[in-house]
Write a protein that holds these residues in place. Structure first.
Motif, short mmCIF file in Angstrom:
data_model
loop_
_atom_site.label_atom_id
_atom_site.label_comp_id
_atom_site.label_asym_id
_atom_site.label_seq_id
_atom_site.Cartn_x
_atom_site.Cartn_y
_atom_site.Cartn_z
N ASN A 30 10.74 10.34 2.64
CA ASN A 30 10.77 9.28 1.64
C ASN A 30 11.82 8.25 2.00
N LEU A 31 11.55 7.03 1.62
CA LEU A 31 12.53 5.95 1.62
C LEU A 31 12.54 5.38 0.21
N PRO A 32 13.47 4.51 -0.12
CA PRO A 32 13.55 4.01 -1.49
C PRO A 32 12.25 3.37 -2.02
N ARG A 33 11.42 2.80 -1.15
CA ARG A 33 10.22 2.11 -1.63
C ARG A 33 8.91 2.83 -1.34
N GLU A 56 0.85 4.04 -6.40
CA GLU A 56 -0.42 3.80 -5.71
C GLU A 56 -0.30 4.40 -4.33
N GLU A 57 -1.46 4.65 -3.70
CA GLU A 57 -1.44 5.39 -2.45
C GLU A 57 -2.35 4.77 -1.40
N ILE A 58 -2.01 5.05 -0.14
CA ILE A 58 -2.87 4.77 1.00
C ILE A 58 -3.09 6.11 1.68
N CYS A 86 -9.33 5.09 6.59
CA CYS A 86 -8.17 4.80 5.76
C CYS A 86 -8.67 4.20 4.45
N ILE A 87 -8.13 4.68 3.31
CA ILE A 87 -8.56 4.19 2.00
C ILE A 87 -7.35 3.90 1.13
N THR A 88 -7.55 3.13 0.08
CA THR A 88 -6.49 2.88 -0.88
C THR A 88 -6.86 3.44 -2.25
N ILE A 89 -5.82 3.80 -2.99
CA ILE A 89 -5.96 4.20 -4.38
C ILE A 89 -4.97 3.34 -5.17
N PRO A 90 -5.42 2.15 -5.59
CA PRO A 90 -4.53 1.24 -6.32
C PRO A 90 -4.09 1.85 -7.67
N MET A 112 3.59 4.74 -3.00
CA MET A 112 4.52 3.65 -3.27
C MET A 112 4.59 3.43 -4.78
N PRO A 113 5.73 3.47 -5.40
CA PRO A 113 7.01 3.95 -4.88
C PRO A 113 6.91 5.45 -4.59
N PRO A 114 8.01 6.09 -4.16
CA PRO A 114 7.94 7.53 -3.88
C PRO A 114 7.48 8.30 -5.12
#
Length: 133
Positions: A30-33, A56-58, A86-90, A112-114
């Motif tokens: 993890n990073l802060p964002r 949200e996720e990629i 590759c897919i997104t989950i907004p 994002m975020p963690p």
């Protein structure tokens, strides 16, 4: 200003946790964002349907085959997933996925975020009967 030092981590042999959707999770870094984890749903299983309140996720499919259902607003779809996709989950998307075939569905996920640990995933009505819990 907070100093963030570089980290290195090898994928764990055993899951660190179970995701709210029922998949096995191996936490990476993890990073802060944002954060990264390895998700796995065993062959033939169907996840619980959920939506996220704050993340949200990629997803990048590493191995296995399956399908993901996503619904946001008035739009919904079922997408075949396979290695290299590759897919997104907004934010706010309802989703559910299933592993088809003889091997687990393995996913590299960026959040994002963690991940906030507790309470971010809310159960929703999906399109398949879940086989995990």
């Amino acid at each position: 200003m907070t100093i963030v030092y570089p980290e290195t981590r090898k994928l764990s042999d055993k899951p660190d946790a179970r995701a709210p959707d029922g998949s096995d999770v191996r936490v990476l870094l993890n990073l802060p964002r944002g954060g990264m984890a390895h998700f796995e749903l065993a062959a033939g299983l169907i996840s619980l349907a959920v939506t996220h309140k704050t993340v949200e996720e990629i997803w990048y499919i590493l191995s296995g085959r399956g399908q993901i259902w996503r619904k946001q607003g008035g739009q919904e779809s079922v997408t075949d997933v396979f290695p290299g996709l590759c897919i997104t989950i907004p934010l706010g998307t309802h989703f559910q996925f299933r592993s088809l075939g003889d091997e687990p569905l393995a996913i590299l996920g960026v959040t994002m975020p963690p991940w906030p640990l507790e309470g971010d995933a809310l159960p929703v009505e999906g399109i398949w009967e879940p086989t995990v819990g």
